[in-house]
Design an enzyme around this catalytic site. Structure first.
Site, PDB file in Angstrom:
ATOM      1  N   HIS A 122       0.858  -1.186   0.000  1.00 43.74           N
ATOM      2  CA  HIS A 122       0.000   0.000   0.000  1.00 43.74           C
ATOM      3  C   HIS A 122       0.890   1.230   0.000  1.00 43.74           C
ATOM      4  O   HIS A 122       1.951   1.221   0.608  1.00 43.74           O
ATOM      5  CB  HIS A 122      -0.898   0.004   1.246  1.00 43.74           C
ATOM      6  CG  HIS A 122      -2.022   0.977   1.140  1.00 43.74           C
ATOM      7  ND1 HIS A 122      -1.897   2.290   1.511  1.00 43.74           N
ATOM      8  CD2 HIS A 122      -3.272   0.812   0.674  1.00 43.74           C
ATOM      9  CE1 HIS A 122      -3.043   2.900   1.282  1.00 43.74           C
ATOM     10  NE2 HIS A 122      -3.891   2.035   0.773  1.00 43.74           N
ATOM     11  N   ASP A 157      -7.687  -5.877  -0.117  1.00 42.40           N
ATOM     12  CA  ASP A 157      -8.113  -6.637  -1.291  1.00 42.40           C
ATOM     13  C   ASP A 157      -7.802  -8.129  -1.183  1.00 42.40           C
ATOM     14  O   ASP A 157      -8.483  -8.954  -1.799  1.00 42.40           O
ATOM     15  CB  ASP A 157      -7.492  -6.055  -2.565  1.00 42.40           C
ATOM     16  CG  ASP A 157      -8.081  -4.687  -2.880  1.00 42.40           C
ATOM     17  OD1 ASP A 157      -9.229  -4.448  -2.502  1.00 42.40           O
ATOM     18  OD2 ASP A 157      -7.376  -3.857  -3.482  1.00 42.40           O
TER      19      ASP A 157
HETATM   20  N1  CMC Z   1       4.274  -7.626  -4.512  1.00 47.53           N
HETATM   21  C1  CMC Z   1       5.604  -7.636  -4.677  1.00 47.53           C
HETATM   22  N2  CMC Z   1       6.379  -6.564  -4.520  1.00 47.53           N
HETATM   23  C2  CMC Z   1       5.787  -5.420  -4.159  1.00 47.53           C
HETATM   24  C3  CMC Z   1       4.405  -5.328  -3.954  1.00 47.53           C
HETATM   25  C4  CMC Z   1       3.639  -6.482  -4.149  1.00 47.53           C
HETATM   26  N3  CMC Z   1       2.333  -6.470  -3.971  1.00 47.53           N
HETATM   27  N4  CMC Z   1       4.098  -4.061  -3.599  1.00 47.53           N
HETATM   28  C5  CMC Z   1       5.241  -3.383  -3.584  1.00 47.53           C
HETATM   29  N5  CMC Z   1       6.267  -4.197  -3.929  1.00 47.53           N
HETATM   30  C6  CMC Z   1       7.670  -3.857  -4.030  1.00 47.53           C
HETATM   31  C7  CMC Z   1       8.000  -3.245  -5.364  1.00 47.53           C
HETATM   32  O1  CMC Z   1       8.319  -4.198  -6.314  1.00 47.53           O
HETATM   33  C8  CMC Z   1       9.129  -2.358  -5.015  1.00 47.53           C
HETATM   34  O2  CMC Z   1      10.280  -3.164  -4.840  1.00 47.53           O
HETATM   35  P1  CMC Z   1      11.719  -2.678  -5.345  1.00 47.53           P
HETATM   36  O3  CMC Z   1      11.989  -1.426  -4.553  1.00 47.53           O
HETATM   37  O4  CMC Z   1      12.582  -3.827  -5.041  1.00 47.53           O
HETATM   38  O5  CMC Z   1      11.542  -2.390  -6.811  1.00 47.53           O
HETATM   39  C9  CMC Z   1       8.793  -1.844  -3.617  1.00 47.53           C
HETATM   40  O6  CMC Z   1       7.946  -2.839  -3.068  1.00 47.53           O
HETATM   41  C10 CMC Z   1       8.070  -0.513  -3.643  1.00 47.53           C
HETATM   42  O7  CMC Z   1       6.954  -0.600  -4.543  1.00 47.53           O
HETATM   43  P2  CMC Z   1       6.241   0.665  -5.175  1.00 47.53           P
HETATM   44  O8  CMC Z   1       5.314   0.208  -6.227  1.00 47.53           O
HETATM   45  O9  CMC Z   1       7.261   1.704  -5.552  1.00 47.53           O
HETATM   46  O10 CMC Z   1       5.488   1.225  -3.904  1.00 47.53           O
HETATM   47  P3  CMC Z   1       4.126   1.959  -3.900  1.00 47.53           P
HETATM   48  O11 CMC Z   1       4.005   2.672  -2.625  1.00 47.53           O
HETATM   49  O12 CMC Z   1       3.959   2.775  -5.129  1.00 47.53           O
HETATM   50  O13 CMC Z   1       3.162   0.689  -3.948  1.00 47.53           O
HETATM   51  C11 CMC Z   1       1.180  -0.401  -4.544  1.00 47.53           C
HETATM   52  C12 CMC Z   1       1.845   0.655  -3.672  1.00 47.53           C
HETATM   53  C13 CMC Z   1      -0.231  -0.633  -4.025  1.00 47.53           C
HETATM   54  C14 CMC Z   1       1.113   0.123  -5.990  1.00 47.53           C
HETATM   55  C15 CMC Z   1       1.986  -1.718  -4.530  1.00 47.53           C
HETATM   56  O14 CMC Z   1       2.147  -2.159  -3.202  1.00 47.53           O
HETATM   57  C16 CMC Z   1       1.355  -2.819  -5.372  1.00 47.53           C
HETATM   58  O15 CMC Z   1       1.576  -2.860  -6.592  1.00 47.53           O
HETATM   59  N6  CMC Z   1       0.575  -3.732  -4.753  1.00 47.53           N
HETATM   60  C17 CMC Z   1      -0.158  -4.756  -5.490  1.00 47.53           C
HETATM   61  C18 CMC Z   1      -1.487  -4.215  -5.974  1.00 47.53           C
HETATM   62  C19 CMC Z   1      -2.475  -4.058  -4.868  1.00 47.53           C
HETATM   63  O16 CMC Z   1      -2.689  -4.962  -4.054  1.00 47.53           O
HETATM   64  N7  CMC Z   1      -3.152  -2.900  -4.841  1.00 47.53           N
HETATM   65  C20 CMC Z   1      -4.212  -2.616  -3.856  1.00 47.53           C
HETATM   66  C21 CMC Z   1      -3.810  -1.514  -2.928  1.00 47.53           C
HETATM   67  S1  CMC Z   1      -4.888  -1.362  -1.488  1.00 47.53           S
HETATM   68  C22 CMC Z   1      -6.499  -1.125  -2.099  1.00 47.53           C
HETATM   69  C23 CMC Z   1      -6.633   0.094  -2.960  1.00 47.53           C
HETATM   70  O17 CMC Z   1      -6.573   1.220  -2.443  1.00 47.53           O
HETATM   71  O18 CMC Z   1      -6.813  -0.049  -4.153  1.00 47.53           O
END
Ligand code: CMC
Length: 400
Positions: free
Chosen positions: A288, A336
């Site tokens: 998140h 989710d």
């Molecule tokens: N699985 C594997 N790795 C992950 C995940 C995940 N679900 N989420 C983050 N990471 C890793 C990512 O690969 C990155 O690693 P590295 O630094 O080694 O490249 C690091 O964590 C930071 O990720 P980011 O995308 O830069 O961080 P963010 O704050 O932008 O991420 C997010 C937020 C929701 C986009 C991400 O956690 C994600 O893609 N999660 C999966 C999709 C998901 O479940 N979304 C629902 C969010 S909650 C309900 C809603 O509000 O929609």
């Protein structure tokens, strides 16, 4: 001050001839863009609030109408306000214009999030071809959207995939009626309550991507229906609302493969996630932007998952997934992951998981639209152009 700015990746940049600009992190991470009194997301996961009440408190104790009223108007309703509000929501739920149903009958089999965006825009054309920004008018249209958008999702989906649909029944509660229309089957009181609680958990969540999209559209003085269509478009993506559907696809694959291998799901999911991480793939239902330790919504959803069909088995699978993700990446589960299983237990078709998210979030979107509209400033950041300069147009014959 400049140390702090550097730490959070913010800088001031002078661009010769253009002036001074504030450069913020990509994705607006850690950036506060405005104030809101609707909801606040606590990064520690301890005090995420809707209008002052914790999300867990409301998810466990409030009903749909109470929570929607609170988010919309700022206070929990008195008995009289509750009755009036409930009457209005139930009235409008049963008054989706016939023209809308006629239009839905023409739609192809596609992702149901398209149906919602299309339906929101249809409602706008019918109800509000000339948009006004006075308070009573805005609240009136908010109720119509809260009541009717879910009906559109359910009717369009069942029409396209089953050739038939159920019409709303005004004497059922909003949550009960929606669950009946989506699944076209009966549910127990506990199942209805579990569904209702999930709608409350999804109702609002600070400046998430879809809400921000709604506020951007609202800030241009476009109408609420168009803004909600933009919210639906943003929610559809797998990094946002689309994650509950993707998480269920993962669980179904795990279920199938575990059964083929003859091992328990909670054992196989560990291997499955490790392999996914080794391939550098994201595991949907984890992570998140704001919560780095815990998403408090998962506790409430977990209570219901455990009480519903095969609850303890699914709970073990979720816990095994959480453990391996935490050990490997220090990333917690988000709501989710839990609603995926919850909706499976409630017999909701997988493509309808994200539409259900929208059925709750429409309360937050429309409240944010109103908050933005009543104290508006066009949301329009600026950019730093890094492309080529000084090129001159050449006729096609002279291009290579
Ligand atoms: N699985 C594997 N790795 C992950 C995940 C995940 N679900 N989420 C983050 N990471 C890793 C990512 O690969 C990155 O690693 P590295 O630094 O080694 O490249 C690091 O964590 C930071 O990720 P980011 O995308 O830069 O961080 P963010 O704050 O932008 O991420 C997010 C937020 C929701 C986009 C991400 O956690 C994600 O893609 N999660 C999966 C999709 C998901 O479940 N979304 C629902 C969010 S909650 C309900 C809603 O509000 O929609």
């Amino acid at each position: 001050m400049s140390e702090l700015l550097k730490k959070v990746n913010v800088s001031i940049e002078e661009i010769p001839g253009l002036g001074s600009f504030i450069v913020v992190p990509k994705g607006l991470e850690q950036v506060i863009t405005d104030t809101t009194s609707i909801s606040g997301v606590d990064p520690r996961g301890e005090n995420t609030l809707y209008r002052g009440y914790t999300i867990e408190d409301l998810g466990m104790n409030a009903d749909f109408y109470e929570a929607a009223y609170l988010i919309s108007y700022g206070t929990l309703p008195t008995e009289e306000e509750y009755k009036e509000y409930r009457k209005k929501v139930d009235y409008w739920r049963t008054r989706v214009p016939e023209k809308v149903y006629d239009a839905l009958k023409l739609l192809p089999q596609t992702h149901p999030m398209y149906y919602g965006a299309y339906g929101a825009l249809l409602l706008g054309q019918i109800y509000a071809p000339e948009w006004r920004l006075d308070k009573d008018y805005l609240y009136e249209h908010q109720i119509r959207l809260i009541a009717q958008l879910p009906v559109i999702f359910a009717a369009a989906y069942n029409l396209a995939y089953h050739g038939t649909f159920l019409r709303p029944e005004g004497e059922l509660s909003h949550a009960h009626d929606l669950l009946r229309m989506i699944t076209m089957r009966d549910h127990s009181e506990l199942e209805v309550r579990a569904f209702e609680s999930s709608l409350i958990l999804y109702m609002d969540h600070g400046f998430n991507a879809s809400t921000f999209a709604v506020r951007v559209v609202g800030s241009t003085l476009s109408d609420m229906y168009s803004a909600v269509a933009a919210g639906i478009a943003a929610l559809k993506g797998p990094l946002h609302g689309g994650a509950n559907e993707e998480a269920m696809k993962m669980f179904l694959e795990v279920k199938k493969k575990a059964s083929e291998k003859g091992v328990p799901m909670e054992e196989y999911i560990v291997e499955y996630i490790k392999e996914k991480l080794a391939r550098k793939e994201r595991v949907m239902g984890f992570g998140h932007r704001v919560y780095k330790l815990k998403d408090p919504r998962t506790d409430v959803a977990a209570e219901f998952v455990r009480k519903l069909k095969d609850g303890e088995t699914w709970y073990k699978v979720i816990k095994a997934a959480e453990k391996v993700m935490w050990e490997a990446k220090r990333i917690p589960a988000n709501i989710d992951l839990y609603t995926a299983i919850l909706y499976y237990q409630l017999h909701i078709p997988v493509p309808m998981y994200t539409p259900v998210f929208a059925m709750g979030r429409v309360v937050g979107w429309t409240s944010h639209y109103i908050e933005q509209s009543l104290d508006n400033k066009l949301i329009r950041p600026t950019e730093k152009y890094v492309g080529p300069v000084g090129l001159k147009y050449q006729p096609m014959t002279a291009r290579r």
